[in-house]
Design a protein around this motif. Structure first.
Motif: not given
Length: 532
Positions: A21-25, A27-29, A31-32, A35
């Protein structure tokens, strides 16, 4: 395996899920952020002047233009209603009430109002009007009821009244002589009238005879009242007022009570001679000997008695007493199935019936009443006829009240307005007589309902202020004694002692003292209501 070992294993098994879960958060941050950084770099390169045109990235498409559309009338109205819900509800209720009253009024105007008649066209229903033939209201109701098919009888107490009724030149408007002041004579007149109703009558010779039915008794007291401060009205005027305006109507309705409660039925004809064939009689009655239940209508002006303004003590007192009397009469006659209706009058246009004005006599002078009852003089000229003390105390407020929305004329009047049409009154009276309107109290005429509402819910002080009544700061000082003589004689006259009895005064002085002791002395050396 112990419980501690199991707890440790559960903790180890949950670690991969938390790491995922922490790795997904993260990665999403990332990527944002990348971008957003790429967008800034692209935007900078698009507008960079040092970069050749062929190497510049394409500019992003502009957002579509925002088109502003005007709201329709329906949408604006809908939005206003949403923002003002309470005001919208009040408006809807008011419009609904006005629509209901308009539709009801239009329906009542179109109603056909005619009294019942026999098959041969003769009149069957009788209405008695107990009111002075000189009153415009009596004339108006008598002519309208006769036009609608009733036989109208107007109670007359003198030959002059009978002459006035006959002067109407209507064959079905007749005088009914009743001397209310003589109970024996009044009872005999009522008995003769009852016998007349129990006898069949024919409109023309050689026609079928029919019995008459008493439908209603209309009590119309006098509508003319004196307007003046209470201090300037003599006791004799109050006595005359109560006799003519209050006691006379009560005695009138008292004289008719035996007739109203007797449930008149047509007298049975004598039995025919015995024969094998039944014989037919030449007369008939349309009600099959059913007892009639006449109505009682009591008319009183309601504008003044609703708010009880200053300087209207005679009208307010008499009308309030008549209202209480009508309520008691209603309670007594309700078990006998005799309906009583109190018709509270507003202002009407009596133009065709007021060609000859009868002004009220002022008891303080021998001249005619001035002010609103006599348009030849203005209210300030009327106050000049009062004693000086009364003028200082009441004149200013009397003039202000006389010039307010309600002028001091009989039955009250809304200043500047003509008054309701008499047709409205005629329709209401007919609906009560034929049973369409069964209300115990009916308000009709301009101002009747409005001033009734004001009298019930508005504070008395506010009503007086709206009529121009203000505080009087300058009042006269009290001075006792009205006789011509020394201070000792004035004191004796105030305390009611008679100097004539002691033999120290002359006959004229003793008479003056005796006269002064019957009144209340005020400033200026003259009684408030004492005439010159």
């Amino acid at each position: 395996m112990s419980a501690d070992d199991q707890q440790f294993l559960d903790l180890l098994s949950s670690i991969p899920n938390q790491i995922r879960r922490y790795s997904g958060d993260v990665a999403e941050y990332v990527d944002k952020a990348v971008d957003e950084a790429a967008g800034h770099v692209r935007e900078a390169l698009v507008y960079a002047s040092w970069l050749p045109e062929s190497m510049r990235p394409e500019a992003p498409l502009p957002p579509p233009p925002v088109q502003i559309l005007s709201l329709s009338t329906y949408e604006r109205l809908q939005g206003w209603i949403v923002r003002h819900k309470i005001l919208s509800g009040v408006f809807v209720v008011a419009v609904s009430y006005v629509t209901y009253r308009t539709v009801r009024h239009t329906k009542l105007l179109r109603k056909t109002r005619r009294a019942k008649r026999a098959r041969n066209g003769s009149r069957l229903e009788v209405v008695v009007i107990a009111g002075s033939p000189t009153l415009p209201l009596t004339k108006s109701l008598a002519l309208d009821m006769e036009r609608k098919g009733f036989i109208v009888y107007i109670v007359c107490s003198s030959i002059e009244d009978e002459v006035l009724v006959q002067g109407l030149s209507r064959p079905d408007i007749k005088p009914l002589g009743i001397d209310i002041t003589d109970p024996t004579s009044a009872g005999s007149s009522i008995e003769r009238f009852a016998a007349y109703l129990q006898t069949p009558h024919s409109a023309v010779p050689r026609a079928k005879a029919n019995y008459l039915t008493l439908k209603a008794v209309l009590l119309i007291p006098s509508l003319s009242y004196q307007t003046s401060p209470i201090a300037t009205i003599p006791p004799s005027s109050f006595a005359d007022l109560f006799n003519t305006h209050l006691l006379h109507p009560i005695l009138t309705i008292q004289s008719f009570l035996p007739l109203l409660t007797s449930r008149l039925t047509p007298r049975q004809p004598p039995p025919p001679p015995s024969s094998s064939h039944p014989q037919h009689h030449s007369h008939s009655h349309s009600h099959d000997d059913a007892p009639s239940t006449p109505k009682v209508l009591v008319f009183t002006p309601s504008i003044i008695s609703s708010i009880n303004p200053p300087f209207h003590a005679p009208e307010a007192t008499v009308c309030s007493a008549l209202s209480a009397f009508t309520e008691v009469l209603t309670s007594e006659l309700r078990p006998l199935a005799i309906p009583v209706t109190h018709v509270q009058l507003g202002t009407f246009d009596f133009g065709p019936f007021t060609s000859h004005h009868h002004a009220i006599t002022n008891p303080n002078t021998a001249a005619r009443r001035t002010g609103p009852n006599n348009p030849s003089l203005l209210p300030p000229a009327e106050t000049l006829q009062w004693p000086e003390a009364a003028r200082h105390a009441y004149a200013r407020n009397y003039v202000a009240q006389s010039l307010s929305a309600i002028s001091a004329i009989p039955a009250g009047r809304v200043r500047g307005l003509r008054g309701s049409s008499l047709r409205e009154l005629h329709n209401v009276v007919f609906d009560v007589v034929d049973g369409s309107d069964r209300a115990c109290v009916v308000r009709v005429g301009l101002g009747a309902g409005l001033y009734g509402f004001v009298g019930r819910w508005f504070p008395r002080g506010l009503v007086a202020w709206m009529m121009g009544i203000r505080r009087v700061d300058e009042l006269s000082t009290w001075k006792s004694g009205t006789v011509v003589g020394g201070p000792s004689e004035e004191a004796d006259s105030y305390h009611g002692s008679t100097s004539g009895s002691s033999g120290t005064g002359t006959g004229s002085e003793s008479s003056e003292i005796g006269e002064a002791s019957e009144f209340i002395a005020v400033a200026g050396g003259a009684n408030v209501w004492k005439e010159d």
